[in-house]
Design a protein around this motif. Structure first.
Motif, PDB file in Angstrom:
ATOM      1  N   HIS A  11       0.837  -1.210   0.000  1.00 33.40           N
ATOM      2  CA  HIS A  11       0.000   0.000   0.000  1.00 33.40           C
ATOM      3  C   HIS A  11       0.866   1.253   0.000  1.00 33.40           C
ATOM      4  O   HIS A  11       0.402   2.339  -0.334  1.00 33.40           O
ATOM      5  N   GLU A  34      -1.791   5.206   8.538  1.00 30.64           N
ATOM      6  CA  GLU A  34      -1.865   3.858   7.962  1.00 30.64           C
ATOM      7  C   GLU A  34      -0.707   3.585   6.998  1.00 30.64           C
ATOM      8  O   GLU A  34      -0.678   2.543   6.342  1.00 30.64           O
ATOM      9  N   PHE A  75       0.310   5.529   4.239  1.00 31.76           N
ATOM     10  CA  PHE A  75       0.221   6.022   2.857  1.00 31.76           C
ATOM     11  C   PHE A  75       0.969   7.346   2.705  1.00 31.76           C
ATOM     12  O   PHE A  75       1.147   8.084   3.682  1.00 31.76           O
ATOM     13  N   ARG A 105      -7.603   2.559   6.281  1.00 35.73           N
ATOM     14  CA  ARG A 105      -7.418   1.150   6.665  1.00 35.73           C
ATOM     15  C   ARG A 105      -8.156   0.230   5.693  1.00 35.73           C
ATOM     16  O   ARG A 105      -7.657  -0.819   5.306  1.00 35.73           O
ATOM     17  N   LYS A 111      -6.194  -0.011   2.591  1.00 34.97           N
ATOM     18  CA  LYS A 111      -5.015  -0.850   2.858  1.00 34.97           C
ATOM     19  C   LYS A 111      -5.392  -2.341   2.836  1.00 34.97           C
ATOM     20  O   LYS A 111      -4.714  -3.155   2.201  1.00 34.97           O
ATOM     21  N   LYS A 150      -4.258  -5.314   0.178  1.00 38.34           N
ATOM     22  CA  LYS A 150      -3.675  -6.565   0.683  1.00 38.34           C
ATOM     23  C   LYS A 150      -4.421  -7.789   0.146  1.00 38.34           C
ATOM     24  O   LYS A 150      -3.820  -8.787  -0.228  1.00 38.34           O
TER      25      LYS A 150
END
Ligand code: ATP
Length: 339
Positions: free
Chosen positions: A4, A27, A29, A323, A326, A330
Motif C-alpha cells: 500500500h 496507515e 500512505f 485502513r 489498505k 492486501k
C-alpha cells in the motif's frame, strides 16, 4: 503482493481533509492535499500532507489528474469536492475514487433520497407539495448544500408567501414538516470487504444563528428588528447517545445499506451519515442522508468513544477509510471499494 506504500491518498484541502490525510499517514500512505491558492496553511501547519498542490480554482482539479495518476493516487471525496466541482465533473473524474459515484445522484436529489429512506423503513418528515396544505410548522429549504443559508420557518400559507418574497425566482425548494426535537447526526461506516456496518460516532451541528436564539429572551427577540432563524453551519459538537438507542441505530444503518443495493448494483459503502431529529417521543426522524464522510466526524481525529470500544488505536473516520483501502490492497480487492 503490492504494498500500500506505493499508493497515495489525495483529497481536496477543505471539509474533513485534515483527518483524511492524517488517517492515511497513520496507515502508512503518502498523502497529497489539493488546495485553493491561499488555503494551504492548515495542511502545512498540521503536517498532514506530504505534498500540497495549489490550484487557482476547483475547475483546475481536472488538469491535475495526469499528475495524480502518475502518483498512483486514490481520491477521497467529501462534500466540498461535490459542491465545488459538481456531480457531472465528479462522475467524469479519472482518478481511482473511493466510494460509489453512482450513489451521489441519489443523495443529491431530495425526492429520490426520500424514497430510499422510506424503503429502508425510516421515518422522514412530511413534505408539502402545495403551500395551501401547510397545517403545521414547516422548514423551507433551498437546493444545494449551502449550509442552510436562506432556510426559513413558516406556519401557514400566508406566512410562507410572505417569507418567500426575497426568494423570488428561486423555485428549487422543498417545504418540509418542522420536527421539534434535538438534532443528532449518526456517523456510519460500511465495509464491503467484511460486509459489516460500524457506528463511528455522533455529532450535532453548531449553527448560526439558530443555536444562539435561546440566549435572547422572547421579549427581546420581539423587540429586535428581525431575528429569523438561520442554519449556517459553524462547527460540530460531539454527542454520546443513550446506550439503549444503539440497537435501533445499527438497524437503521443496516437497512439503508441493504436498500441501496436495489438502487445501484453495488449500493452504498464507506462512510455515510443519517441526519436526524430525535423527538421527545423517542422517534428518530431522518431528514437527510449524506453518502460520504461528513464534517461531523471532525471532532474525532483521535477516535470517538465508539471507535475506542472497537479499535486498539485511535480510529477517526478518515483513518478507517485508509485502513479499508489498505486491507483491500492486501486482499487484492481494490475494485470492491473503488467506484
Ligand atoms: P447539508 O447536510 O447537505 O449540508 P444543509 O446544511 O443545507 O444540508 P439541512 O441539513 O437540510 O441543510 O438542514 C440544516 C439544519 O436545519 C439542520 O442541521 C437542522 O438543525 C435543521 N433542520 C433540517 N430539517 C429539519 C426538520 N425537518 N425539522 C427540524 N429541523 C430541521
Amino acid at each position: 503482493m503490492v504494498s500500500h506504500k506505493k499508493f497515495t491518498i489525495a483529497t481536496v484541502g477543505s471539509h474533513s481533509a485534515l483527518q483524511i490525510l492524517k488517517g492515511a499517514k497513520d496507515e502508512g500512505f503518502k498523502t497529497i492535499a489539493i488546495c485553493l491558492k491561499g488555503r494551504e496553511k492548515p495542511y502545512k501547519s498540521y503536517n498532514v500532507a506530504d505534498e500540497i498542490i495549489t490550484i487557482d480554482s476547483y475547475k483546475d482539479l481536472m488538469d491535475v489528474q495526469p499528475y495524480l495518476l502518475k502518483k498512483n493516487a486514490i481520491f477521497i471525496p467529501h462534500a466540498s469536492l461535490i459542491e465545488y466541482l459538481g456531480l457531472e465533473k465528479v462522475e467524469k473524474f479519472q482518478i481511482p475514487y473511493y466510494g460509489n459515484k453512482k450513489i451521489l445522484k441519489y443523495e443529491s436529489d431530495r425526492r429520490i433520497e426520500r424514497k430510499w429512506l422510506r424503503k429502508a423503513g425510516l421515518k422522514v418528515p412530511k413534505i408539502f407539495e402545495n403551500p395551501k396544505d401547510i397545517d403545521r410548522p414547516v422548514i423551507v429549504k433551498f437546493h444545494g448544500a449551502k449550509g442552510g443559508k436562506g432556510y426559513f420557518l413558516a406556519k401557514t400559507e400566508r406566512d410562507f408567501k410572505q417569507k418567500m418574497k426575497p426568494h423570488h425566482g428561486d423555485g428549487d425548494y422543498v417545504i418540509q414538516e418542522y420536527i421539534v426535537g434535538v438534532p443528532m447526526f449518526i456517523h456510519y461506516f460500511h465495509s464491503p470487504l467484511n460486509n459489516e456496518l460500524e457506528v463511528m460516532g455522533f455529532d450535532k451541528r453548531y449553527e448560526s444563528n439558530v443555536d444562539s436564539l435561546g440566549r435572547i429572551s422572547a421579549r427581546d427577540q420581539i423587540a429586535l428588528p428581525k431575528v429569523d432563524p438561520s442554519y449556517v453551519i459553524v462547527g460540530n459538537v460531539p454527542i454520546v447517545v443513550r446506550e439503549s438507542f444503539l440497537p435501533k441505530i445499527f438497524e437503521m444503518g443496516e437497512n439503508v445499506v441493504k436498500e441501496s443495493r436495489g438502487m445501484t448494483t453495488r449500493g452504498l459503502w464507506g462512510p455515510f451519515c443519517l441526519e436526524t431529529i430525535m423527538t421527545p417521543e423517542q422517534e428518530i426522524i431522518v431528514f437527510e442522508i449524506s453518502a460520504r464522510i461528513v464534517a461531523g466526524t471532525n471532532p474525532y481525529v483521535d477516535g470517538s468513544p465508539y471507535t475506542a470500544l472497537r479499535y486498539k488505536e485511535p480510529m477517526s473516520t478518515g483513518r478507517r477509510i485508509a485502513r479499508e483501502i489498505k486491507q483491500a490492497i492486501k486482499k487484492n480487492q481494490l475494485k470492491k471499494i473503488l467506484g
